[in-house]
Design an enzyme around this catalytic site. Sequence first.
Site, PDB file in Angstrom:
ATOM      1  N   LYS A 151       0.854  -1.192   0.000  1.00 29.64           N
ATOM      2  CA  LYS A 151       0.000   0.000   0.000  1.00 29.64           C
ATOM      3  C   LYS A 151       0.888   1.238   0.000  1.00 29.64           C
ATOM      4  O   LYS A 151       1.690   1.441   0.905  1.00 29.64           O
ATOM      5  CB  LYS A 151      -0.901   0.000   1.234  1.00 29.64           C
ATOM      6  CG  LYS A 151      -1.680   1.293   1.448  1.00 29.64           C
ATOM      7  CD  LYS A 151      -2.360   1.312   2.814  1.00 29.64           C
ATOM      8  CE  LYS A 151      -2.933   2.685   3.127  1.00 29.64           C
ATOM      9  NZ  LYS A 151      -3.497   2.764   4.489  1.00 29.64           N
ATOM     10  N   ASP A 184     -11.685   7.522   4.282  1.00 24.18           N
ATOM     11  CA  ASP A 184     -10.441   7.290   5.016  1.00 24.18           C
ATOM     12  C   ASP A 184     -10.108   5.803   5.103  1.00 24.18           C
ATOM     13  O   ASP A 184      -9.057   5.434   5.613  1.00 24.18           O
ATOM     14  CB  ASP A 184     -10.532   7.898   6.415  1.00 24.18           C
ATOM     15  CG  ASP A 184      -9.181   7.983   7.098  1.00 24.18           C
ATOM     16  OD1 ASP A 184      -8.161   8.016   6.385  1.00 24.18           O
ATOM     17  OD2 ASP A 184      -9.147   8.009   8.347  1.00 24.18           O
ATOM     18  N   LYS A 227      -9.338  13.471   8.346  1.00 25.17           N
ATOM     19  CA  LYS A 227      -8.780  13.088   9.642  1.00 25.17           C
ATOM     20  C   LYS A 227      -8.671  14.317  10.552  1.00 25.17           C
ATOM     21  O   LYS A 227      -8.613  15.454  10.070  1.00 25.17           O
ATOM     22  CB  LYS A 227      -7.368  12.506   9.450  1.00 25.17           C
ATOM     23  CG  LYS A 227      -7.302  11.167   8.756  1.00 25.17           C
ATOM     24  CD  LYS A 227      -5.854  10.741   8.571  1.00 25.17           C
ATOM     25  CE  LYS A 227      -5.750   9.390   7.900  1.00 25.17           C
ATOM     26  NZ  LYS A 227      -6.210   8.280   8.746  1.00 25.17           N
ATOM     27  N   GLU A 277      -9.201   3.989   2.642  1.00 30.64           N
ATOM     28  CA  GLU A 277      -8.779   4.007   1.243  1.00 30.64           C
ATOM     29  C   GLU A 277      -7.725   2.958   0.911  1.00 30.64           C
ATOM     30  O   GLU A 277      -7.567   2.582  -0.248  1.00 30.64           O
ATOM     31  CB  GLU A 277      -8.249   5.392   0.865  1.00 30.64           C
ATOM     32  CG  GLU A 277      -6.788   5.676   1.191  1.00 30.64           C
ATOM     33  CD  GLU A 277      -6.459   5.578   2.683  1.00 30.64           C
ATOM     34  OE1 GLU A 277      -5.342   5.163   3.016  1.00 30.64           O
ATOM     35  OE2 GLU A 277      -7.317   5.929   3.514  1.00 30.64           O
ATOM     36  N   ARG A 310      -7.588  -0.219   1.476  1.00 30.88           N
ATOM     37  CA  ARG A 310      -8.181  -1.430   0.895  1.00 30.88           C
ATOM     38  C   ARG A 310      -8.670  -1.186  -0.532  1.00 30.88           C
ATOM     39  O   ARG A 310      -8.754  -2.114  -1.327  1.00 30.88           O
ATOM     40  CB  ARG A 310      -9.307  -1.923   1.804  1.00 30.88           C
ATOM     41  CG  ARG A 310     -10.486  -0.987   1.939  1.00 30.88           C
ATOM     42  CD  ARG A 310     -11.288  -1.226   3.213  1.00 30.88           C
ATOM     43  NE  ARG A 310     -10.563  -0.769   4.384  1.00 30.88           N
ATOM     44  CZ  ARG A 310     -11.019  -0.890   5.635  1.00 30.88           C
ATOM     45  NH1 ARG A 310     -12.194  -1.456   5.864  1.00 30.88           N
ATOM     46  NH2 ARG A 310     -10.317  -0.454   6.651  1.00 30.88           N
ATOM     47  N   ASP A 366      -2.031  10.695   3.440  1.00 34.25           N
ATOM     48  CA  ASP A 366      -3.434  10.354   3.663  1.00 34.25           C
ATOM     49  C   ASP A 366      -4.105  11.387   4.555  1.00 34.25           C
ATOM     50  O   ASP A 366      -3.946  11.365   5.773  1.00 34.25           O
ATOM     51  CB  ASP A 366      -3.550   8.956   4.291  1.00 34.25           C
ATOM     52  CG  ASP A 366      -5.004   8.553   4.511  1.00 34.25           C
ATOM     53  OD1 ASP A 366      -5.876   9.110   3.819  1.00 34.25           O
ATOM     54  OD2 ASP A 366      -5.249   7.688   5.358  1.00 34.25           O
ATOM     55  N   ASP A 377       1.896   6.552   5.656  1.00 34.14           N
ATOM     56  CA  ASP A 377       0.868   5.628   5.175  1.00 34.14           C
ATOM     57  C   ASP A 377       1.318   4.875   3.923  1.00 34.14           C
ATOM     58  O   ASP A 377       0.578   4.036   3.412  1.00 34.14           O
ATOM     59  CB  ASP A 377      -0.435   6.382   4.889  1.00 34.14           C
ATOM     60  CG  ASP A 377      -1.666   5.510   5.065  1.00 34.14           C
ATOM     61  OD1 ASP A 377      -1.589   4.521   5.809  1.00 34.14           O
ATOM     62  OD2 ASP A 377      -2.701   5.810   4.444  1.00 34.14           O
TER      63      ASP A 377
END
Length: 506
Positions: free
Chosen positions: A269, A351, A281, A353, A355, A274, A292
């Site tokens: 990933k 958020d 967030k 995201e 996956r 993010d 991230d």
Amino acid sequence: MEFSVQTANPAKAETACLVIPVFKGSDLLPTAARLDDASERLIGQLLERGDFDPTLGNVQMIPFAPGLGAERLLLVGLGEREKCQEAAFLKALDAAMAALTKLPVDEASIAFDDVPLETRDSNWKARKVLEAAERAIYRFDQFKSQPAPLASLNELTLMVSEAGDAKLASQGARIGAAIGQGINYTRTLGNLPGNVCTPRYLAEQAEELGRTSNGALDVEILDEDALEALGAGSLLSVGRGSSQPTRLIVMKYNGADEREEAPHVLVGKGITFDTGGISLKPGEGMDEMKFDMCGAASVFGTVKTMLAIKPKLNLVFIVAAAENMPDGLATKPGDIIKTLKGLTVEVLNTDAEGRLVLCDALTYAERFKPASVVDIATLTGAVIVGLGHHATGLLSNDDDLALDLLEAGEAAWDRAWHLPLWDEYQDQLESNFADLANIGGRPAGTITAACFLSRFADHFPWAHLDIAGTAWHSGKQKGATGRPVGLLSQYLLDRETDAQVESSTN
């Protein structure tokens, strides 16, 4: 870090610094005992007078070593002998390396092979010495106007008491140096700010690895046009709100004797920053969302390690890279997107995201007819609630694969913990409007995230590593850790061993 292995008399070793581990309230280890005899009981007297306390992690530098070839001694406390296991060994080793890299020496010798560890041989101990040395010399201060001086240390001699262990130590040190360098590369990518380390930057890093691999690594970069033509709508949806273009990065290493042998695939990933997107967030701590992409960074670090070790395996490394930002084009809660697999997803929280990028990358991996697929992601805060910052969360659709990863984590001392992936959890992903939702509610958040991914991994053995708790440190020691490069490297090297065993029995 350069290294050599020495079995000669340690008292005559000519070195700028000799690192000696010492137990508390116990007999001296073999190398320390020989040095003590040659130096008129220098070490023994320091211990008897209380001038050195060998509590675990304590270090003391002796600037003069009369009667010895070494210019200095660095004593390192191991604590009590009966409590000395892997964790204590590594804590003492890290303390030794931290002290050593502060000294004005470019070479040193170390006698940690003497430390008795049940089930751990000279190979393992030498590997850990080199890993620790590589980590200790690491610096990330390229954005400071006055960088700290680099560590002088660039060469280590491993002192081995038994001549028969020299070969094992040499083999372990080679692997440890390669893994340590891969860990440091991962740390650098993770530590880079989001305005530098973008999806395009990661693609450039892959191309650079390919250029410098002497043909060992083939690199393909899929840009947004290629992804659109492919139908990777889920991956593309995450980057819609960003000016930084999304990329799917594919690196292929063909080292197996049989070119058509099924590859092992790692998927990372790579959310280079993010914000949470429209599901924004909180501002506090958002700077850490540059981390991230640490799943992607660990894939890059493992690539670097494998290129140094050159295992006889076929490997594919895939990175799904995007930036999750809120603007007028960004995906909104309630939007429905179509994945590369053809399944539709109702995005209930932008958020969640990670996956969404990984599911298309997993579908893409299917074309390689893989022997195994492991994805690595800073996926859920829930894994930190469950496991803290010590263990990586592991979920899998294949018990044998899960066991292989757990064993690799134990061998590398980069450990994971197996969580359930039961069908009962899948119901939490039901959607009234699409094939599935991208979140399953608060309960079992780490498990339902993996359940989502499992829908896209139904044609191969697959495992998911949630590294949200292990990929970086917060607070004063803020920075990427380089995990789980050790686990991943060990897992792949074990697959090479398995292939060799299978080949010899056929």
